[in-house]
Design a protein around this motif. Structure first.
Motif, mmCIF file in Angstrom:
data_model
loop_
_atom_site.group_PDB
_atom_site.id
_atom_site.type_symbol
_atom_site.label_atom_id
_atom_site.label_comp_id
_atom_site.label_asym_id
_atom_site.label_seq_id
_atom_site.Cartn_x
_atom_site.Cartn_y
_atom_site.Cartn_z
ATOM 1 N N SER A 1 7.114 15.095 -12.085
ATOM 2 C CA SER A 1 6.938 16.105 -11.041
ATOM 3 C C SER A 1 5.451 16.428 -10.918
ATOM 4 N N ASP B 1 3.955 18.524 -8.819
ATOM 5 C CA ASP B 1 3.704 19.967 -8.708
ATOM 6 C C ASP B 1 3.771 20.633 -10.082
ATOM 7 N N GLU B 2 4.706 20.192 -10.913
ATOM 8 C CA GLU B 2 4.819 20.746 -12.270
ATOM 9 C C GLU B 2 3.600 20.365 -13.096
ATOM 10 N N GLN C 1 4.772 21.826 -2.585
ATOM 11 C CA GLN C 1 6.084 21.222 -2.415
ATOM 12 C C GLN C 1 6.473 20.523 -3.718
ATOM 13 N N GLU C 2 7.757 20.383 -3.946
ATOM 14 C CA GLU C 2 8.220 19.607 -5.095
ATOM 15 C C GLU C 2 8.056 18.131 -4.746
ATOM 16 N N GLN D 1 7.856 14.152 -6.530
ATOM 17 C CA GLN D 1 7.921 13.198 -7.632
ATOM 18 C C GLN D 1 6.846 12.136 -7.389
#
Length: 157
Positions: free
Chosen positions: A13, A15-16, A41-42, A44
Motif C-alpha cells: 500500500s 499510501d500506507e 487515495q488507497e 497498491q
C-alpha cells in the motif's frame, strides 16, 4: 547509484508507506509544531518498498527541515489513468531558480545555512530511485513561498 534494475519487488500500500514515513519523522515535525494536510487515495504499488520509502523520507524530511515552526505540509497521492502522482508541498523558505536547476546534482546544497544537516546526496538518490521505477520527479518552488515536489510513477512500476 549504480543499480540498473529494481530487485526484491513486492506489492504494498503506497499510501500506507507514505503515512509510515511521516510517522518515522514524527520527532522532527512535532519539535517544530508542523501539521500535515493529508489527502491520499488507497493505492497498491509494486516495487522495492524499502528503496521507495527512501524517496518519501528524504522529500518529507526536507519539507520539515525547511518549513517554519507552526506551518503545515500537504501530502497528496492520487491516480489518474495509469499514472500515480504524489505531491509534497511545504510553505517553507522555497528555492530560487539557480537552486532549482541544480537540486538533483550530487553534493549540491542550495541553502548553505543547513549545510551541516546533510551531504547533498539525498535528492540525487531520490531522483535515481524514481527513475529506476520508470517515474519522474520535478520541483516547483518560489523563494519565500514554499516548495512542491511532484513524483509521478507508472501504475505498473
Amino acid at each position: 547509484e549504480n543499480q540498473q534494475i529494481i530487485t526484491d519487488k513486492t506489492s504494498f500500500s503506497l499510501d500506507e508507506q507514505i503515512r509510515n514515513c511521516i510517522l518515522l519523522l514524527e520527532k522532527q515535525w512535532t519539535a517544530k509544531d508542523i501539521s500535515f494536510d493529508i489527502d491520499m487515495q488507497e493505492i497498491q504499488y509494486t516495487t522495492n518498498a524499502e528503496m521507495l520509502s527512501q524517496v518519501w523520507v528524504n522529500i518529507i524530511g526536507n519539507a520539515i527541515k525547511f518549513s517554519p515552526e507552526g506551518s503545515s505540509i500537504r501530502v497528496k497521492l492520487f491516480k489518474e489513468g495509469d499514472v500515480i502522482t504524489a505531491e509534497i508541498t511545504d510553505r517553507g523558505i522555497g528555492m530560487d531558480q539557480q537552486t532549482i536547476s541544480h537540486i538533483f546534482e550530487r553534493f549540491y546544497q542550495g541553502d548553505r545555512a543547513h549545510a551541516s544537516d546533510g551531504n547533498g546526496l539525498g535528492l540525487p538518490l531520490v531522483k535515481r530511485i524514481v527513475e529506476l521505477c520508470n517515474g519522474n520527479i520535478r520541483v516547483e518552488s518560489q523563494y519565500g513561498k514554499g516548495t512542491n515536489f511532484i513524483v509521478t510513477l507508472p501504475e505498473n512500476g
